[in-house]
Motif scaffolding. Sequence first.
Motif, PDB file in Angstrom:
ATOM      1  N   GLU A  42     -50.001 -29.153  46.591  1.00 38.35           N
ATOM      2  CA  GLU A  42     -50.594 -29.719  45.311  1.00 38.35           C
ATOM      3  C   GLU A  42     -49.465 -29.962  44.365  1.00 38.35           C
ATOM      4  OE1 GLU A  42     -54.097 -27.776  43.922  1.00 38.35           O
ATOM      5  OE2 GLU A  42     -54.093 -29.134  42.138  1.00 38.35           O
ATOM      6  N   TRP A  46     -48.262 -33.125  42.498  1.00 42.24           N
ATOM      7  CA  TRP A  46     -48.575 -33.703  40.988  1.00 42.24           C
ATOM      8  C   TRP A  46     -47.188 -33.807  40.440  1.00 42.24           C
ATOM      9  CZ3 TRP A  46     -50.965 -29.485  37.041  1.00 42.24           C
ATOM     10  CH2 TRP A  46     -51.600 -30.249  36.038  1.00 42.24           C
ATOM     11  N   SER A 154     -46.053 -23.414  38.759  1.00 41.81           N
ATOM     12  CA  SER A 154     -46.964 -23.066  39.605  1.00 41.81           C
ATOM     13  C   SER A 154     -46.825 -21.309  39.841  1.00 41.81           C
ATOM     14  CB  SER A 154     -47.356 -23.811  40.871  1.00 41.81           C
ATOM     15  OG  SER A 154     -46.235 -24.424  41.359  1.00 41.81           O
ATOM     16  N   GLN A 199     -50.711 -30.156  30.881  1.00 41.04           N
ATOM     17  CA  GLN A 199     -51.884 -30.293  31.609  1.00 41.04           C
ATOM     18  C   GLN A 199     -51.942 -29.041  32.452  1.00 41.04           C
ATOM     19  OE1 GLN A 199     -51.210 -34.303  33.177  1.00 41.04           O
ATOM     20  NE2 GLN A 199     -53.657 -34.257  32.970  1.00 41.04           N
ATOM     21  N   LEU A 200     -53.089 -28.353  32.612  1.00 45.06           N
ATOM     22  CA  LEU A 200     -53.191 -27.062  33.572  1.00 45.06           C
ATOM     23  C   LEU A 200     -54.385 -27.339  34.430  1.00 45.06           C
ATOM     24  CD1 LEU A 200     -51.802 -24.178  32.982  1.00 45.06           C
ATOM     25  CD2 LEU A 200     -53.815 -23.716  31.783  1.00 45.06           C
ATOM     26  N   ARG A 201     -54.088 -26.749  35.548  1.00 46.70           N
ATOM     27  CA  ARG A 201     -55.094 -26.542  36.320  1.00 46.70           C
ATOM     28  C   ARG A 201     -55.049 -25.081  37.003  1.00 46.70           C
ATOM     29  NH1 ARG A 201     -53.493 -31.401  40.897  1.00 46.70           N
ATOM     30  NH2 ARG A 201     -53.770 -33.137  39.162  1.00 46.70           N
ATOM     31  N   GLU A 202     -56.524 -24.570  37.620  1.00 47.27           N
ATOM     32  CA  GLU A 202     -56.463 -23.392  38.102  1.00 47.27           C
ATOM     33  C   GLU A 202     -57.068 -23.331  39.391  1.00 47.27           C
ATOM     34  OE1 GLU A 202     -58.887 -20.471  35.750  1.00 47.27           O
ATOM     35  OE2 GLU A 202     -57.480 -20.732  34.260  1.00 47.27           O
ATOM     36  N   ARG A 203     -56.384 -22.503  40.114  1.00 44.12           N
ATOM     37  CA  ARG A 203     -56.956 -22.352  41.603  1.00 44.12           C
ATOM     38  C   ARG A 203     -57.210 -21.031  42.102  1.00 44.12           C
ATOM     39  NH1 ARG A 203     -57.776 -26.767  40.832  1.00 44.12           N
ATOM     40  NH2 ARG A 203     -56.793 -28.874  41.211  1.00 44.12           N
ATOM     41  N   PHE A 209     -52.321 -20.669  38.815  1.00 40.81           N
ATOM     42  CA  PHE A 209     -52.147 -21.811  38.151  1.00 40.81           C
ATOM     43  C   PHE A 209     -51.310 -22.949  38.403  1.00 40.81           C
ATOM     44  CE2 PHE A 209     -48.128 -21.695  35.989  1.00 40.81           C
ATOM     45  CZ  PHE A 209     -47.583 -20.623  36.348  1.00 40.81           C
ATOM     46  N   ARG A 212     -48.390 -28.791  34.308  1.00 40.29           N
ATOM     47  CA  ARG A 212     -47.499 -29.996  34.268  1.00 40.29           C
ATOM     48  C   ARG A 212     -47.219 -30.501  33.078  1.00 40.29           C
ATOM     49  NH1 ARG A 212     -48.654 -35.819  37.041  1.00 40.29           N
ATOM     50  NH2 ARG A 212     -49.972 -35.760  35.006  1.00 40.29           N
TER      51      ARG A 212
END
Length: 226
Positions: A42, A46, A154, A199-203, A209, A212
């Motif tokens: 991912e 990204w 990440s 931008q932030l994503r959590e998994r 995290f 980007r």
Amino acid sequence: MPFRPGPARRPGASLSQARSQYRGRAARYDLELLAFEPVRNEAIAWLAPRTGDTVLDVGCGTGLSFEGLQERIGPTGRIVAFDPSPDMLDIARERVERHGWSNVELLEAGASDAPLAGRADAALFHFTHDVLRDPEALDHVLAHLRPGATVLASGLKWAPPWMLPANLFVWGAALYSVTSLSGLDAPWDLLAARLRDVQLRERGLGGIFLMRGRTVGVHGGPARAH
Ligand SMILES: C[S@@+](CC[C@H](N)C(=O)[O-])C[C@H]1O[C@@H](n2cnc3c(N)ncnc32)[C@H](O)[C@@H]1O
């Protein structure tokens, strides 16, 4: 400006800690990371480097990201990968030889000392908490990216307090992988403060995290010709 390595700046004292941490671990590292490969995939997707891009793989370890990056940059692109651990780099070197990649540059260096010159198109910080907590290292890497370059970080982070199993996992994994647990609540914050369009994503129940962003402009003055 074409990207090329320059001379080493100066040795970092904390790097010896990272070297000993990964000395005994290098041989089993790829196996241990198997469960995290979806996060790597991912992260690279990204980051989305393009054909012909030069990508900095910060704290590249055994080079597990190289294949995914190669699929995107192709033979006209370049990977400039650096890590202070010679044991991790030995495995990265074997990987490069096995695949016959001639566009990968491996540098034995920490992120604040890596002998970089010119400006790359993208940078990947995958599971490199120690680097993310080192402002000098961040400034050094960002100074070798072109304006508008994509930066992807990440790794582990503390999950919300009620996510006890996730936090136990993060605690154990971090103790094993980083030299300091400080900053695990928002490991990206020092880097994010230096970027735009963050931008932030959590998994992983909040224990992982992905962040980007893009470089704002020329970071730290013009690239030095070494
Ligand atoms: C958890 S491993 C991640 C390796 C690789 N990025 C990956 O995706 O598998 C952390 C790596 O960061 C490296 N490291 C530690 N301190 C560093 C520093 N100051 N600069 C660059 N790399 C560092 C370690 O040697 C180790 O290889």
